[in-house]
Write an enzyme that holds these catalytic residues in place. Structure first.
Site, short mmCIF file in Angstrom:
data_model
loop_
_atom_site.label_atom_id
_atom_site.label_comp_id
_atom_site.label_asym_id
_atom_site.label_seq_id
_atom_site.Cartn_x
_atom_site.Cartn_y
_atom_site.Cartn_z
N ARG A 1 0.31 -9.22 13.82
CA ARG A 1 -0.62 -8.38 12.73
C ARG A 1 -1.30 -9.10 11.37
O ARG A 1 -2.51 -8.37 10.92
CB ARG A 1 -0.21 -7.43 12.09
N ARG B 1 11.22 -1.48 11.60
CA ARG B 1 10.38 -0.81 12.36
C ARG B 1 10.00 -1.72 13.50
O ARG B 1 10.06 -3.80 12.82
CB ARG B 1 8.86 -0.81 11.38
N ARG C 1 -9.70 0.62 9.00
CA ARG C 1 -8.97 -0.32 9.34
C ARG C 1 -10.29 -1.48 9.74
O ARG C 1 -10.27 -2.21 10.26
CB ARG C 1 -8.06 -0.83 9.60
N LYS D 1 1.22 -0.86 0.27
CA LYS D 1 0.44 0.09 -0.13
C LYS D 1 0.40 1.41 -0.06
O LYS D 1 0.66 2.28 -1.04
CB LYS D 1 -0.93 0.07 0.88
N ARG E 1 11.32 -5.78 4.80
CA ARG E 1 10.77 -4.38 4.95
C ARG E 1 12.20 -3.75 5.78
O ARG E 1 12.34 -3.79 6.50
CB ARG E 1 9.66 -3.94 5.34
P1 ADP Z 1 1.60 -1.60 7.15
O1 ADP Z 1 1.93 -0.61 6.41
O2 ADP Z 1 1.88 -2.69 8.23
O3 ADP Z 1 -0.10 -2.17 7.54
P2 ADP Z 1 0.47 0.85 9.12
O4 ADP Z 1 1.71 1.80 8.88
O5 ADP Z 1 -0.12 0.89 7.97
O6 ADP Z 1 1.44 -0.69 8.86
O7 ADP Z 1 0.43 0.74 10.30
C1 ADP Z 1 1.32 -0.08 11.45
C2 ADP Z 1 0.76 -0.02 12.71
O8 ADP Z 1 -0.06 1.36 12.72
C3 ADP Z 1 -0.72 -0.90 12.42
O9 ADP Z 1 -0.54 -2.27 13.36
C4 ADP Z 1 -1.93 -0.42 14.01
O10 ADP Z 1 -1.21 -0.73 15.11
C5 ADP Z 1 -1.20 1.31 13.49
N1 ADP Z 1 -2.70 1.89 12.64
C6 ADP Z 1 -2.50 2.78 11.49
N2 ADP Z 1 -3.18 2.55 11.26
C7 ADP Z 1 -4.68 2.45 11.59
C8 ADP Z 1 -6.13 2.42 11.75
N3 ADP Z 1 -6.55 3.31 10.81
N4 ADP Z 1 -6.43 1.40 12.96
C9 ADP Z 1 -6.12 1.18 13.98
N5 ADP Z 1 -4.50 1.19 13.93
C10 ADP Z 1 -3.87 1.46 13.45
P1 ADP Z 2 2.40 -1.52 3.12
O1 ADP Z 2 2.11 -0.07 3.08
O2 ADP Z 2 1.15 -2.21 2.67
O3 ADP Z 2 2.36 -2.17 3.98
P2 ADP Z 2 4.69 -1.61 2.13
O4 ADP Z 2 4.38 -0.93 0.84
O5 ADP Z 2 5.26 -0.86 2.78
O6 ADP Z 2 3.38 -1.81 2.44
O7 ADP Z 2 5.71 -2.81 1.15
C1 ADP Z 2 5.83 -3.98 2.51
C2 ADP Z 2 7.49 -4.20 1.95
O8 ADP Z 2 7.09 -5.59 0.26
C3 ADP Z 2 9.10 -3.56 1.35
O9 ADP Z 2 9.80 -3.95 1.90
C4 ADP Z 2 8.21 -2.98 0.16
O10 ADP Z 2 9.94 -2.85 -0.34
C5 ADP Z 2 8.36 -4.42 -0.35
N1 ADP Z 2 6.97 -4.68 -2.35
C6 ADP Z 2 6.06 -3.14 -1.67
N2 ADP Z 2 5.45 -4.13 -3.08
C7 ADP Z 2 6.08 -4.59 -3.85
C8 ADP Z 2 6.06 -5.99 -5.08
N3 ADP Z 2 5.12 -6.07 -5.59
N4 ADP Z 2 6.78 -6.90 -5.30
C9 ADP Z 2 8.15 -7.36 -4.02
N5 ADP Z 2 8.51 -6.35 -2.93
C10 ADP Z 2 7.22 -5.43 -3.00
#
Ligand code: ADP
Ligand code: ADP
Ligand code: ZN
Length: 214
Positions: free
Chosen positions: A170, A159, A88, A13, A127
């Site tokens: 998660r 992270r 979420r 995302k 990541r």
């Molecule tokens: P990811 O990239 O792994 O999807 P995020 O960076 O979006 O994770 O979120 C990291 C953490 O921040 C989540 O595991 C949660 O603890 C918190 N968080 C982020 N957005 C929300 C939301 N909309 N509602 C509740 N918790 C959230």
């Molecule tokens: P999210 O915000 O949904 O948690 P991220 O954009 O941070 O996900 O991506 C999660 C991890 O996967 C990062 O290390 C990123 O560089 C890698 N990644 C993202 N898109 C791809 C893809 N299409 N193929 C392989 N690795 C990817």
């Protein structure tokens, strides 16, 4: 255009959001980035959110709803926005509907990025993040200079919640609390499923095909 990016942790995302935001000139609103910034600055919100985030739990809805309400009222959202990581839960989605209705806005599309669990584990464990919001992967998407952000040249970090125990939790939390949003937005006729297992650029091309029709 008012867009939501949905998908499990590690689906890509954030990676796609950076590209969409640049190409369509939309503000990228990542609730994860907002929360992490609050933790870094030791704000009251950051102090409350930290224990949930490090365990891989969701931060309570009331805090997130306040954050998103304030953020969507800012001027840069007048021509559209891109939500990454919100909503979420169903109550967060209901709150978003209320906020948008009050300001005469509506959602245009929900992009749901699909990736299987095995791939998510590989992505999250490799990541590396930058405080500017950019994310990299040690193998799949390495920075030009090891450990350094291409965009802002800051040092990359791993992270806390990208370590094994929190990752597993998660994914469980996603299935239980966030996955019901897929049906919720399907019923509203807004959902578009994207194949997130492809290459980063290929997924972005697929997303552009969807967005260019809106
Ligand atoms: P990811 O990239 O792994 O999807 P995020 O960076 O979006 O994770 O979120 C990291 C953490 O921040 C989540 O595991 C949660 O603890 C918190 N968080 C982020 N957005 C929300 C939301 N909309 N509602 C509740 N918790 C959230
Ligand atoms: P999210 O915000 O949904 O948690 P991220 O954009 O941070 O996900 O991506 C999660 C991890 O996967 C990062 O290390 C990123 O560089 C890698 N990644 C993202 N898109 C791809 C893809 N299409 N193929 C392989 N690795 C990817
Ligand atoms: Zn950076």
């Amino acid at each position: 255009m008012n867009i939501i990016l949905l998908g499990p942790p590690g689906a890509g995302k954030g990676t796609q959001a950076m590209k969409i935001s640049k190409h369509y000139e939309l503000p990228h609103i990542s609730t994860g980035d907002i929360l992490r910034e609050n933790i870094t600055n030791n704000t009251n919100l950051g102090i409350r959110a930290k224990s949930y985030m490090s365990k891989g739990e969701l931060v309570p809805d009331e805090l997130l709803i306040t954050i998103i309400k304030e953020r969507l009222l800012q001027n840069d959202c007048s021509k559209g926005f891109l939500l990454d990581g919100y909503p979420r839960t169903i109550p967060q989605a209901d709150a978003l509907n209320m906020i948008l209705t009050e300001s005469n806005k509506k959602l245009d599309v929900v992009l749901d990025i699909h990736v299987d669990d095995g791939e998510l584990l590989k992505r999250l464990s490799g990541r590396r993040m930058c405080s500017c919001g950019a994310s990299y992967h040690v193998i799949f998407n390495p920075p030009m200079v090891e450990g350094i952000c291409n965009v802002c040249k800051s040092k990359l970090y791993q992270r806390d919640d990208d370590k094994a125990e929190a990752i597993k939790n998660r994914l469980v939390v996603y299935k239980k609390q966030t996955q019901p949003l897929i049906e919720y937005y399907t019923n509203k006729g807004l959902l578009h499923i994207m194949d997130g297992s492809k290459e980063i650029q290929q997924i972005f091309d697929d997303i552009k095909t969807v967005l260019d029709k809106i």
